[in-house]
Design a protein around this motif. Sequence first.
Motif, PDB file in Angstrom:
ATOM      1  N   ILE A 178      21.943  34.744  48.741  1.00  0.00           N
ATOM      2  CA  ILE A 178      22.580  35.841  48.637  1.00  0.00           C
ATOM      3  C   ILE A 178      22.884  36.050  46.959  1.00  0.00           C
ATOM      4  O   ILE A 178      23.500  35.398  46.390  1.00  0.00           O
ATOM      5  CB  ILE A 178      23.861  35.736  49.498  1.00  0.00           C
ATOM      6  N   ILE A 179      22.525  37.336  46.876  1.00  0.00           N
ATOM      7  CA  ILE A 179      22.406  37.825  45.340  1.00  0.00           C
ATOM      8  C   ILE A 179      23.761  38.955  45.308  1.00  0.00           C
ATOM      9  O   ILE A 179      23.654  40.127  46.181  1.00  0.00           O
ATOM     10  CB  ILE A 179      21.352  38.262  44.687  1.00  0.00           C
ATOM     11  N   VAL A 232       8.535  38.113  50.763  1.00  0.00           N
ATOM     12  CA  VAL A 232      10.011  37.960  50.615  1.00  0.00           C
ATOM     13  C   VAL A 232      10.515  39.003  51.294  1.00  0.00           C
ATOM     14  O   VAL A 232      10.098  40.106  51.212  1.00  0.00           O
ATOM     15  CB  VAL A 232      10.224  38.024  49.429  1.00  0.00           C
ATOM     16  N   ARG A 233      11.677  38.621  51.973  1.00  0.00           N
ATOM     17  CA  ARG A 233      12.502  39.753  52.821  1.00  0.00           C
ATOM     18  C   ARG A 233      13.651  39.839  52.325  1.00  0.00           C
ATOM     19  O   ARG A 233      14.426  38.823  51.935  1.00  0.00           O
ATOM     20  CB  ARG A 233      12.519  39.106  54.329  1.00  0.00           C
ATOM     21  N   GLN A 234      14.203  41.060  52.210  1.00  0.00           N
ATOM     22  CA  GLN A 234      15.647  41.251  51.678  1.00  0.00           C
ATOM     23  C   GLN A 234      16.376  42.326  52.601  1.00  0.00           C
ATOM     24  O   GLN A 234      15.662  43.318  53.149  1.00  0.00           O
ATOM     25  CB  GLN A 234      15.332  41.944  50.423  1.00  0.00           C
ATOM     26  N   VAL A 235      17.712  42.348  52.800  1.00  0.00           N
ATOM     27  CA  VAL A 235      18.469  43.576  52.971  1.00  0.00           C
ATOM     28  C   VAL A 235      19.406  43.443  52.042  1.00  0.00           C
ATOM     29  O   VAL A 235      19.917  42.510  51.487  1.00  0.00           O
ATOM     30  CB  VAL A 235      19.178  42.784  54.393  1.00  0.00           C
ATOM     31  N   GLN A 236      19.545  44.663  51.711  1.00  0.00           N
ATOM     32  CA  GLN A 236      20.524  45.174  50.671  1.00  0.00           C
ATOM     33  C   GLN A 236      21.407  46.114  51.116  1.00  0.00           C
ATOM     34  O   GLN A 236      21.226  47.097  51.755  1.00  0.00           O
ATOM     35  CB  GLN A 236      19.570  45.632  49.516  1.00  0.00           C
ATOM     36  N   SER A 237      22.790  45.846  50.405  1.00  0.00           N
ATOM     37  CA  SER A 237      23.777  46.650  50.954  1.00  0.00           C
ATOM     38  C   SER A 237      24.430  47.270  49.756  1.00  0.00           C
ATOM     39  O   SER A 237      24.980  46.289  48.768  1.00  0.00           O
ATOM     40  CB  SER A 237      24.831  45.965  51.606  1.00  0.00           C
ATOM     41  N   TYR A 238      24.223  48.375  49.414  1.00  0.00           N
ATOM     42  CA  TYR A 238      24.577  49.048  48.252  1.00  0.00           C
ATOM     43  C   TYR A 238      26.052  49.570  48.572  1.00  0.00           C
ATOM     44  O   TYR A 238      26.483  50.609  49.372  1.00  0.00           O
ATOM     45  CB  TYR A 238      23.872  50.485  47.656  1.00  0.00           C
ATOM     46  N   LEU A 291      28.806  50.069  41.781  1.00  0.00           N
ATOM     47  CA  LEU A 291      28.396  49.633  42.938  1.00  0.00           C
ATOM     48  C   LEU A 291      28.250  48.191  42.935  1.00  0.00           C
ATOM     49  O   LEU A 291      28.000  47.419  41.675  1.00  0.00           O
ATOM     50  CB  LEU A 291      26.889  50.141  43.450  1.00  0.00           C
ATOM     51  N   MET A 292      28.641  47.565  43.862  1.00  0.00           N
ATOM     52  CA  MET A 292      28.254  46.126  44.066  1.00  0.00           C
ATOM     53  C   MET A 292      27.088  46.250  45.020  1.00  0.00           C
ATOM     54  O   MET A 292      27.200  46.815  46.262  1.00  0.00           O
ATOM     55  CB  MET A 292      29.292  45.156  44.695  1.00  0.00           C
ATOM     56  N   VAL A 293      26.029  45.291  44.700  1.00  0.00           N
ATOM     57  CA  VAL A 293      25.111  45.103  45.565  1.00  0.00           C
ATOM     58  C   VAL A 293      24.743  43.919  46.178  1.00  0.00           C
ATOM     59  O   VAL A 293      24.542  43.005  45.372  1.00  0.00           O
ATOM     60  CB  VAL A 293      23.594  45.621  44.904  1.00  0.00           C
ATOM     61  N   PHE A 294      24.907  43.832  47.733  1.00  0.00           N
ATOM     62  CA  PHE A 294      24.774  42.367  48.402  1.00  0.00           C
ATOM     63  C   PHE A 294      23.439  42.387  48.831  1.00  0.00           C
ATOM     64  O   PHE A 294      22.957  43.232  49.666  1.00  0.00           O
ATOM     65  CB  PHE A 294      25.934  42.298  49.565  1.00  0.00           C
ATOM     66  N   THR A 295      22.548  41.236  48.591  1.00  0.00           N
ATOM     67  CA  THR A 295      21.246  41.091  48.962  1.00  0.00           C
ATOM     68  C   THR A 295      21.224  39.766  49.595  1.00  0.00           C
ATOM     69  O   THR A 295      21.468  38.732  48.951  1.00  0.00           O
ATOM     70  CB  THR A 295      20.347  41.279  47.569  1.00  0.00           C
ATOM     71  N   HIS A 352      26.087  34.881  58.015  1.00  0.00           N
ATOM     72  CA  HIS A 352      26.825  34.652  56.912  1.00  0.00           C
ATOM     73  C   HIS A 352      26.929  35.846  55.897  1.00  0.00           C
ATOM     74  O   HIS A 352      27.875  36.117  55.161  1.00  0.00           O
ATOM     75  CB  HIS A 352      26.107  33.527  56.293  1.00  0.00           C
ATOM     76  N   TYR A 353      25.733  36.652  55.789  1.00  0.00           N
ATOM     77  CA  TYR A 353      25.716  37.632  55.072  1.00  0.00           C
ATOM     78  C   TYR A 353      26.612  38.845  55.368  1.00  0.00           C
ATOM     79  O   TYR A 353      27.512  39.198  54.608  1.00  0.00           O
ATOM     80  CB  TYR A 353      24.322  38.237  54.932  1.00  0.00           C
ATOM     81  N   VAL A 354      26.981  38.982  56.674  1.00  0.00           N
ATOM     82  CA  VAL A 354      27.782  40.012  57.323  1.00  0.00           C
ATOM     83  C   VAL A 354      29.036  39.444  57.118  1.00  0.00           C
ATOM     84  O   VAL A 354      30.071  40.359  56.489  1.00  0.00           O
ATOM     85  CB  VAL A 354      27.579  39.967  58.729  1.00  0.00           C
ATOM     86  N   GLN A 355      29.498  37.970  57.034  1.00  0.00           N
ATOM     87  CA  GLN A 355      30.817  37.567  56.845  1.00  0.00           C
ATOM     88  C   GLN A 355      31.118  37.975  55.294  1.00  0.00           C
ATOM     89  O   GLN A 355      32.343  38.306  54.993  1.00  0.00           O
ATOM     90  CB  GLN A 355      30.931  36.068  56.988  1.00  0.00           C
TER      91      GLN A 355
END
Length: 158
Positions: free
Chosen positions: A37-38, A100-106, A122-126, A140-143
């Motif tokens: 998680i980046i 490589v798979r990514q989901v990014q939330s801007y 912005l914060m980018v959660f990846t 975990h990512y959603v949490q």
Amino acid sequence: MITYEVLEGGFLTDIPVVDVTVNVMRFRDPENYEYNIIINRVMMAEGQTVVTFCEKQMKTMQNTLPGFKSEGKQLEHKIGPAKLPVVQVAHRYLENGNFVRQVQSYTQLPKHPDYNPGNNMLMVFTLVADQDFTDFQRKHYVQIMNSFTPKTKPLGNK
């Protein structure tokens, strides 16, 4: 002066003019699959919205990452207790011959006198994995995103 907190502790510093730090956290789920998680901080250009910033990033990745492919639709929603606006995208690209798979939330941060006076941060959660995401990884990512609460009070004495 403020105390700048990191996982390992904190240190005294002036408030940065702009904070573009990156947090790379490596995890292993119960099935022993590794994932990252980046979290990084970026600044939108004047006149940009979260949507236009995200679209520009997607074009840049499409032009620079081998095998880049967008997956699914671009979603817009709100996260966390502060109901921050978010644009979320999923994609994959090739790295060393593997996808490589990514989901990014801007995530647009609220206006703040110290870290976001221009209301353009912005914060980018990846979420990043070398295989399909597991349910544990997704949860975990959603949490993390849904528990993010931005600072609302001034950081230090002016």
